[in-house]
Each structure stands twice: as structure tokens, then as C-alpha cells.
Design a protein around this motif. Sequence first.
Motif, PDB file in Angstrom:
ATOM      1  N   MET A 234       0.853  -1.193   0.000  1.00 36.66           N
ATOM      2  CA  MET A 234       0.000   0.000   0.000  1.00 36.66           C
ATOM      3  C   MET A 234       0.893   1.250   0.000  1.00 36.66           C
ATOM      4  SD  MET A 234      -2.876   1.393   2.659  1.00 36.66           S
ATOM      5  CE  MET A 234      -2.865  -0.088   3.609  1.00 36.66           C
ATOM      6  N   SER A 235       0.590   2.227  -0.874  1.00 33.27           N
ATOM      7  CA  SER A 235       1.405   3.448  -0.903  1.00 33.27           C
ATOM      8  C   SER A 235       1.051   4.330   0.295  1.00 33.27           C
ATOM      9  CB  SER A 235       1.175   4.199  -2.210  1.00 33.27           C
ATOM     10  OG  SER A 235      -0.135   4.715  -2.264  1.00 33.27           O
ATOM     11  N   HIS A 236       1.961   5.224   0.621  1.00 32.80           N
ATOM     12  CA  HIS A 236       1.724   6.127   1.750  1.00 32.80           C
ATOM     13  C   HIS A 236       0.520   7.017   1.443  1.00 32.80           C
ATOM     14  CE1 HIS A 236       2.397   9.243   4.724  1.00 32.80           C
ATOM     15  NE2 HIS A 236       3.238   8.414   5.322  1.00 32.80           N
ATOM     16  N   PRO A 237      -0.383   7.236   2.429  1.00 35.23           N
ATOM     17  CA  PRO A 237      -1.591   8.028   2.167  1.00 35.23           C
ATOM     18  C   PRO A 237      -1.295   9.447   1.677  1.00 35.23           C
ATOM     19  CG  PRO A 237      -1.467   7.363   4.492  1.00 35.23           C
ATOM     20  CD  PRO A 237      -0.389   6.630   3.768  1.00 35.23           C
ATOM     21  N   CYS A 238      -0.156  10.015   2.050  1.00 38.20           N
ATOM     22  CA  CYS A 238       0.168  11.374   1.578  1.00 38.20           C
ATOM     23  C   CYS A 238       0.319  11.416   0.057  1.00 38.20           C
ATOM     24  CB  CYS A 238       1.452  11.880   2.227  1.00 38.20           C
ATOM     25  SG  CYS A 238       1.293  12.211   3.997  1.00 38.20           S
ATOM     26  N   MET A 239       0.720  10.296  -0.535  1.00 42.18           N
ATOM     27  CA  MET A 239       0.911  10.258  -1.984  1.00 42.18           C
ATOM     28  C   MET A 239      -0.417  10.305  -2.734  1.00 42.18           C
ATOM     29  SD  MET A 239       4.174  10.199  -2.115  1.00 42.18           S
ATOM     30  CE  MET A 239       4.617   9.825  -3.795  1.00 42.18           C
TER      31      MET A 239
ATOM     32  N   ALA B   1       1.432  13.221   9.166  1.00 43.80           N
ATOM     33  CA  ALA B   1       0.156  12.614   8.810  1.00 43.80           C
ATOM     34  C   ALA B   1      -0.464  12.022  10.064  1.00 43.80           C
ATOM     35  CB  ALA B   1       0.374  11.529   7.761  1.00 43.80           C
ATOM     36  N   ALA B   2      -1.757  12.234  10.238  1.00 42.31           N
ATOM     37  CA  ALA B   2      -2.431  11.738  11.434  1.00 42.31           C
ATOM     38  C   ALA B   2      -2.235  10.232  11.582  1.00 42.31           C
ATOM     39  CB  ALA B   2      -3.920  12.069  11.363  1.00 42.31           C
ATOM     40  N   TRP B   3      -1.842   9.817  12.751  1.00 43.44           N
ATOM     41  CA  TRP B   3      -1.695   8.425  13.184  1.00 43.44           C
ATOM     42  C   TRP B   3      -0.507   7.704  12.561  1.00 43.44           C
ATOM     43  CZ3 TRP B   3      -4.079   8.535  17.387  1.00 43.44           C
ATOM     44  CH2 TRP B   3      -5.271   9.264  17.495  1.00 43.44           C
ATOM     45  N   GLU B   4       0.282   8.397  11.755  1.00 42.17           N
ATOM     46  CA  GLU B   4       1.448   7.730  11.172  1.00 42.17           C
ATOM     47  C   GLU B   4       2.392   7.237  12.258  1.00 42.17           C
ATOM     48  OE1 GLU B   4       3.757  10.096   8.447  1.00 42.17           O
ATOM     49  OE2 GLU B   4       4.794   8.313   7.688  1.00 42.17           O
ATOM     50  N   ASP B   5       2.551   8.071  13.297  1.00 43.29           N
ATOM     51  CA  ASP B   5       3.403   7.648  14.417  1.00 43.29           C
ATOM     52  C   ASP B   5       2.558   7.378  15.659  1.00 43.29           C
ATOM     53  OD1 ASP B   5       2.643  10.143  15.199  1.00 43.29           O
ATOM     54  OD2 ASP B   5       4.652  10.982  15.368  1.00 43.29           O
ATOM     55  N   GLY B   6       1.258   7.120  15.436  1.00 44.13           N
ATOM     56  CA  GLY B   6       0.374   6.760  16.540  1.00 44.13           C
ATOM     57  C   GLY B   6      -0.252   7.936  17.264  1.00 44.13           C
ATOM     58  N   THR B   7      -0.053   9.150  16.733  1.00 40.33           N
ATOM     59  CA  THR B   7      -0.639  10.323  17.380  1.00 40.33           C
ATOM     60  C   THR B   7      -1.518  11.086  16.388  1.00 40.33           C
ATOM     61  OG1 THR B   7       1.273  11.691  16.815  1.00 40.33           O
ATOM     62  CG2 THR B   7       1.303  10.606  18.970  1.00 40.33           C
ATOM     63  N   PRO B   8      -2.508  11.836  16.909  1.00 42.19           N
ATOM     64  CA  PRO B   8      -3.388  12.588  16.010  1.00 42.19           C
ATOM     65  C   PRO B   8      -2.673  13.779  15.385  1.00 42.19           C
ATOM     66  CG  PRO B   8      -3.911  13.087  18.306  1.00 42.19           C
ATOM     67  CD  PRO B   8      -2.858  12.005  18.320  1.00 42.19           C
ATOM     68  N   SER B   9      -3.244  14.330  14.332  1.00 43.88           N
ATOM     69  CA  SER B   9      -2.701  15.527  13.691  1.00 43.88           C
ATOM     70  C   SER B   9      -3.880  16.383  13.223  1.00 43.88           C
ATOM     71  CB  SER B   9      -1.807  15.177  12.502  1.00 43.88           C
ATOM     72  OG  SER B   9      -1.444  16.355  11.804  1.00 43.88           O
ATOM     73  N   PRO B  10      -4.316  17.331  14.081  1.00 38.65           N
ATOM     74  CA  PRO B  10      -5.463  18.165  13.714  1.00 38.65           C
ATOM     75  C   PRO B  10      -5.246  18.910  12.398  1.00 38.65           C
ATOM     76  CG  PRO B  10      -4.926  18.440  16.046  1.00 38.65           C
ATOM     77  CD  PRO B  10      -3.825  17.616  15.440  1.00 38.65           C
TER      78      PRO B  10
ATOM     79  N   TYR C 151     -10.844  19.231   1.510  1.00 41.07           N
ATOM     80  CA  TYR C 151     -11.000  18.614   0.195  1.00 41.07           C
ATOM     81  C   TYR C 151     -11.958  17.422   0.218  1.00 41.07           C
ATOM     82  CZ  TYR C 151      -7.370  21.687  -1.428  1.00 41.07           C
ATOM     83  OH  TYR C 151      -6.669  22.815  -1.779  1.00 41.07           O
ATOM     84  N   GLY C 152     -12.748  17.356   1.293  1.00 40.76           N
ATOM     85  CA  GLY C 152     -13.773  16.324   1.366  1.00 40.76           C
ATOM     86  C   GLY C 152     -13.242  14.930   1.638  1.00 40.76           C
ATOM     87  N   MET C 153     -12.008  14.864   2.150  1.00 39.20           N
ATOM     88  CA  MET C 153     -11.440  13.548   2.455  1.00 39.20           C
ATOM     89  C   MET C 153     -11.595  13.254   3.944  1.00 39.20           C
ATOM     90  SD  MET C 153      -7.968  13.394   0.152  1.00 39.20           S
ATOM     91  CE  MET C 153      -7.462  15.099   0.309  1.00 39.20           C
ATOM     92  N   PRO C 154     -11.905  12.025   4.310  1.00 40.75           N
ATOM     93  CA  PRO C 154     -12.054  11.689   5.729  1.00 40.75           C
ATOM     94  C   PRO C 154     -10.701  11.721   6.435  1.00 40.75           C
ATOM     95  CG  PRO C 154     -12.105   9.708   4.394  1.00 40.75           C
ATOM     96  CD  PRO C 154     -12.075  10.869   3.424  1.00 40.75           C
ATOM     97  N   PRO C 155     -10.709  11.911   7.746  1.00 40.96           N
ATOM     98  CA  PRO C 155      -9.446  11.871   8.479  1.00 40.96           C
ATOM     99  C   PRO C 155      -8.807  10.489   8.362  1.00 40.96           C
ATOM    100  CG  PRO C 155     -11.313  11.958   9.995  1.00 40.96           C
ATOM    101  CD  PRO C 155     -11.862  12.143   8.621  1.00 40.96           C
ATOM    102  N   LEU C 156      -7.482  10.476   8.397  1.00 41.30           N
ATOM    103  CA  LEU C 156      -6.783   9.190   8.394  1.00 41.30           C
ATOM    104  C   LEU C 156      -7.078   8.451   9.690  1.00 41.30           C
ATOM    105  CD1 LEU C 156      -3.256  10.239   7.040  1.00 41.30           C
ATOM    106  CD2 LEU C 156      -5.161   9.249   5.749  1.00 41.30           C
TER     107      LEU C 156
ATOM    108  N   ALA D 241      -5.751   2.450  10.587  1.00 38.58           N
ATOM    109  CA  ALA D 241      -5.846   1.435   9.529  1.00 38.58           C
ATOM    110  C   ALA D 241      -5.128   1.865   8.262  1.00 38.58           C
ATOM    111  CB  ALA D 241      -7.321   1.156   9.233  1.00 38.58           C
ATOM    112  N   ASP D 242      -4.973   3.175   8.059  1.00 40.70           N
ATOM    113  CA  ASP D 242      -4.274   3.645   6.850  1.00 40.70           C
ATOM    114  C   ASP D 242      -2.794   3.297   6.887  1.00 40.70           C
ATOM    115  OD1 ASP D 242      -6.242   5.168   5.174  1.00 40.70           O
ATOM    116  OD2 ASP D 242      -6.559   6.186   7.086  1.00 40.70           O
ATOM    117  N   PHE D 243      -2.301   2.916   8.055  1.00 36.80           N
ATOM    118  CA  PHE D 243      -0.877   2.579   8.174  1.00 36.80           C
ATOM    119  C   PHE D 243      -0.668   1.123   8.545  1.00 36.80           C
ATOM    120  CE2 PHE D 243      -1.372   7.095   8.949  1.00 36.80           C
ATOM    121  CZ  PHE D 243      -0.475   7.610   8.035  1.00 36.80           C
ATOM    122  N   ALA D 244      -1.756   0.339   8.454  1.00 38.40           N
ATOM    123  CA  ALA D 244      -1.654  -1.084   8.824  1.00 38.40           C
ATOM    124  C   ALA D 244      -0.831  -1.832   7.779  1.00 38.40           C
ATOM    125  CB  ALA D 244      -3.042  -1.687   8.946  1.00 38.40           C
TER     126      ALA D 244
END
Length: 113
Positions: free
Chosen positions: A1-6, A84-93, A102-107, A110-113
Motif C-alpha cells: 500500500m502506498s503512503h496516504p500522503c501520496m 500525517a495523522a496516526w502515522e506515528d500513533g498520534t493525532p494531527s489536527p 478537500y472532502g477527504m475523511p481523516p486518516l 488502519a491507513d498505516f496497517a
Amino acid sequence: MSHPCMRCGACCAAFRVAFHWMETDAAGGVTPAGLTEQLGAHRVNMLGTNTYEPHCTALVGEVGVATHCGIYALRPSPCRELKAAWEDGTPSPQCDRARAKYGMPPLTLADFA
Ligand code: SF4
Ligand code: SF4
């Protein structure tokens, strides 16, 4: 899976990206001064980000589809610090807010599983 930032890039098109001018290559730093503009006495911002609808000129691609930073290794400190939110296990407001714009849901974790 590619990184969500990409598949996102929203934070590069949501905020003013401002930092001390010493970070530019004109002052011994690395960020290309030609991609910045003056913001007060000691600060600059990435071109394109000090507007009502910010969009950094170094961002390549389409937000929410496929993006990357055109100067990734040379990007300034605010870009390095925004995680990126939860990339290192912490939130990112900031990440959540940019994605919402841009109408995208928060990470989620699971996005880093
Ligand atoms: S808004 Fe979040 S997911 Fe999107 S590019 Fe920025 S840090 Fe990555
Ligand atoms: S310099 Fe790169 S990481 Fe920073 S806002 Fe611009 S495109 Fe995004």
C-alpha cells in the motif's frame, strides 16, 4: 500500500507555509529562495500559500488523487514537522483539517496497517 500522503497533498494546499528566511538557500539553508516570497522582516512563505486559497507552487499532481512535493528533500521546517495523522500513533489536527477541506475523511490507524 502506498503512503496516504501520496494520494492526498491537502496540507500543501490548505495553509500558509511560513518560516525563517535563514532556511532558504540564499541564506545558507536548503529551501530554494526562488520558490519563496518575503513575509515581514525575517520570514518568508512558500509561493502560492499566502492567499485565500493556498496551493504551494512546489506541489506536483492533483490534490486527493496523486501528489508529491517537488522539493521533498529541500522542503522547509513546517513541512517536515506536519505529520500525517496516526502515522506515528498520534493525532494531527492540521492533517485532519486539510483533508476535510478537500472532502477527504481523516486518516485512521488502519491507513498505516
Ligand atoms: S493532509 Fe495529511 S495525509 Fe494529506 S498530505 Fe498532508 S499529512 Fe499527508
Ligand atoms: S514545500 Fe513541498 S511539502 Fe511544503 S507545502 Fe510545498 S509541496 Fe508541500
